[in-house]
Design an enzyme around this catalytic site. Structure first.
Site, mmCIF file in Angstrom:
data_model
loop_
_atom_site.group_PDB
_atom_site.id
_atom_site.type_symbol
_atom_site.label_atom_id
_atom_site.label_comp_id
_atom_site.label_asym_id
_atom_site.label_seq_id
_atom_site.Cartn_x
_atom_site.Cartn_y
_atom_site.Cartn_z
ATOM 1 N N LYS A 192 -15.441 -1.612 -0.017
ATOM 2 C CA LYS A 192 -14.586 -2.113 -1.111
ATOM 3 C C LYS A 192 -15.543 -2.551 -2.217
ATOM 4 O O LYS A 192 -16.214 -3.579 -2.081
ATOM 5 C CB LYS A 192 -13.767 -3.300 -0.625
ATOM 6 C CG LYS A 192 -12.673 -2.949 0.392
ATOM 7 C CD LYS A 192 -12.131 -4.223 1.014
ATOM 8 C CE LYS A 192 -10.821 -4.002 1.746
ATOM 9 N NZ LYS A 192 -10.404 -5.223 2.479
ATOM 10 N N ASP B 278 0.813 -1.220 0.000
ATOM 11 C CA ASP B 278 0.000 0.000 0.000
ATOM 12 C C ASP B 278 0.850 1.277 0.000
ATOM 13 O O ASP B 278 0.325 2.373 0.148
ATOM 14 C CB ASP B 278 -0.926 0.027 1.223
ATOM 15 C CG ASP B 278 -2.090 -0.949 1.079
ATOM 16 O OD1 ASP B 278 -2.195 -1.606 0.018
ATOM 17 O OD2 ASP B 278 -2.890 -1.062 2.023
HETATM 18 C C1 2PG Z 1 -7.490 -3.451 3.781
HETATM 19 C C2 2PG Z 1 -7.204 -3.578 2.286
HETATM 20 C C3 2PG Z 1 -6.506 -2.361 1.710
HETATM 21 P P1 2PG Z 1 -6.889 -5.799 0.942
HETATM 22 O O1 2PG Z 1 -7.254 -4.373 4.548
HETATM 23 O O2 2PG Z 1 -8.029 -2.451 4.219
HETATM 24 O O3 2PG Z 1 -5.320 -2.065 2.332
HETATM 25 O O4 2PG Z 1 -6.437 -4.716 2.017
HETATM 26 O O5 2PG Z 1 -7.134 -5.111 -0.335
HETATM 27 O O6 2PG Z 1 -5.767 -6.770 0.880
HETATM 28 O O7 2PG Z 1 -8.099 -6.466 1.484
HETATM 29 MG MG MG Z 2 -8.494 -3.546 6.299
#
Ligand code: 2PG
Ligand code: MG
EC number: 4.2.1.11
Length: 474
Positions: free
Chosen positions: A386, A252
């Site tokens: 997400k 990240d």
């Molecule tokens: C999180 C995300 C973004 P990932 O845990 O918040 O950093 O991670 O995309 O691996 O789920």
């Molecule tokens: Mg997270």
């Protein structure tokens, strides 16, 4: 339909005449350009073609990109992908042939777009997002989008959204705001990752990220400046204490110095903030991602130190005590996933203390049923959104409404596997999320989002409102 029939049906002779007359009235210096622009507006816009391809994300892993064509032009979108994939989220379709991209190729998802989805959407009006998304959901017929792939569906959903904005001749954030029934656009507070740990780095820091939130900035542009300056001061602090090789970055974009405790990480971030002179204006957040070190009902904060791992387990109560102390000693305003994704009891207990924002990421997986449960049980008070865990723009808007009705904060989030698509920046502004988490203030895939927010703020001019201190309630 023959060309003549088409011309008659759309009354094109009359429209051409109108365009010529309009050009004369406008005394345009470039009649050809004027007439062609005028005619473009006269053409009813429909989706004419949907073409997908496989590209690579920021980790070098395949993902889906789509070009959606309308009479107005071509609109491109690509989808992110994350590490944490849970049983409650929409399914990313991967080929699974270990000999090709280690099983991660997405050619089946691409084929689904080029054949089934394209066939279903050609001829549709790009402004009717709900119908477009519903058409893909109906075509898929599964609860978690396993048939066509959430990666296929989301890429098309986003591309159609961009086409819809172009058709209405409004900026993307404005179109999404219309779809969400919102009239006020708000620039979100960025949560910049500055230190990476957890599964994203080779150091011994158990938690996944330490983030900074410039809530005291007056504009987004100032927040970005504060984030960038702090990031560079932190680089200097790390170089002094751990040497230059402590400045490598994780997935990240956060630095990965060899620190082993949360306090050690927070101390260097606090030091960097103090060097900027913005001390009161920048708050700290952490993404604990506690599921990664939960063994049964216990937490192993030393899971990354082979000689210490398994020797000093913490109970949920110990973790609460630790968070309480951290919130007293540091300006922590937000903690993401403080407990395992199934540890509802400690999440509830901790959230009810009201010490800081408690963000549900792995706990919720952006799943409406889990969000409803968490609202009812007060297991957290903020949604980490997400969009690829849901799979369409329409459903993303729906879960945001759910979270807002529960008086929660909303953090629009990137994934660790990103592309240069900046859609989430427009989304965050449109839905008035108040917060965006898109990685460190460095590297192209993160800056694609932050730089887009700069452009939106510039375009909004006097109308631009930065969430600032209202980051949780905007
Ligand atoms: C999180 C995300 C973004 P990932 O845990 O918040 O950093 O991670 O995309 O691996 O789920
Ligand atoms: Mg997270």
């Amino acid at each position: 339909m023959s060309v003549q029939e088409y011309l008659d049906k759309h009354m094109l002779s009359r429209k051409i005449e109108d365009a010529v007359n309009a050009a004369v009235r406008a005394k345009t210096p470039d009649p050809v350009l004027f007439i062609s622009n005028h005619m473009k507006k006269a053409v009813p816009s429909v989706i004419t073609k949907v073409k997908a391809r496989q590209i690579l994300d920021s980790r070098g892993i395949p993902t889906v990109e789509v070009d959606l064509f309308t009479n107005k032009g071509m609109f491109r979108a690509s989808v992110p992908s994350g590490d944490s994939t849970g049983m409650y989220e929409a399914v990313e379709l991967r080929d699974g042939d270990k000999g090709i991209y280690l099983g991660n190729a997405v050619t089946k998802a691409v084929k689904n777009i080029n054949e089934k989805i394209s066939e279903a959407l050609v001829g549709m009006d790009p402004t009717v997002q709900l119908q477009i998304d519903q058409a893909m959901i109906d075509l898929d017929k599964t609860e978690k989008k396993t048939e066509l792939g959430a990666n296929a569906i989301l890429a098309v959903s986003i591309a159609a959204c961009k086409a819809g904005a172009a058709e209405k001749e409004v900026p993307l954030y404005k179109h999404i705001a219309d779809l969400s029934g919102k009239s006020n656009s708000i620039l979100p507070v960025p949560a910049f990752t500055v230190i990476s740990g957890g599964k994203y780095s080779g150091n011994s820091l158990p938690i996944q990220d330490i983030l900074i939130l410039p809530t005291g900035a007056s504009r987004f542009e100032e927040a970005l400046q504060m984030g960038s300056e702090t990031y560079h001061h932190l680089k200097a602090v790390i170089t002094e204490k751990y040497g230059a090789n402590g400045c490598s970055v994780g997935e990240d974009g956060g630095f990965t110095p060899n620190i082993s405790s949360i306090r050690e990480g927070l101390d260097i971030v606090k030091e960097a903030i103090s060097r900027t002179g913005y001390a009161d204006k920048i708050k700290i957040g952490i993404d604990v991602a506690a599921t990664d070190f939960c063994i049964g009902t216990k937490y192993d904060l030393e899971f990354k130190s082979p000689n210490k791992s398994g020797q000093n387990f913490k109970s949920g109560e110990d973790m609460i005590q630790m968070y309480k102390e951290l919130c007293i000693d540091y300006p922590i305003t937000s903690i993401e996933d403080p407990f395992d994704k199934e540890d509802w009891e400690h999440s509830k207990h901790f959230c009810n203390l009201g010490l800081c924002q408690v963000v549900g990421d792995d706990l919720l997986m952006s799943n409406p049923k889990r969000i409803e449960r968490a609202i009812n049980e007060s297991a957290c008070n903020s949604l980490l959104l997400k969009i690829n865990q849901i799979g369409t723009v329409t459903e993303a808007i729906e879960v945001v409404k759910l979270a807002k009705e529960g008086n929660w904060g909303v953090v629009v989030s990137h994934r660790c596997g990103e592309t240069d698509d900046s859609f989430i920046a427009d989304l965050a502004v449109a839905i008035g999320a108040g917060q965006i988490k898109a990685g460190a203030p460095c590297r192209g895939e993160h800056l694609a989002k932050y730089n887009q927010l700069l452009r939106i703020e510039e375009e909004l001019g006097d109308q631009a409102v930065y969430a600032g201190e209202d980051w949780r309630s905007s």
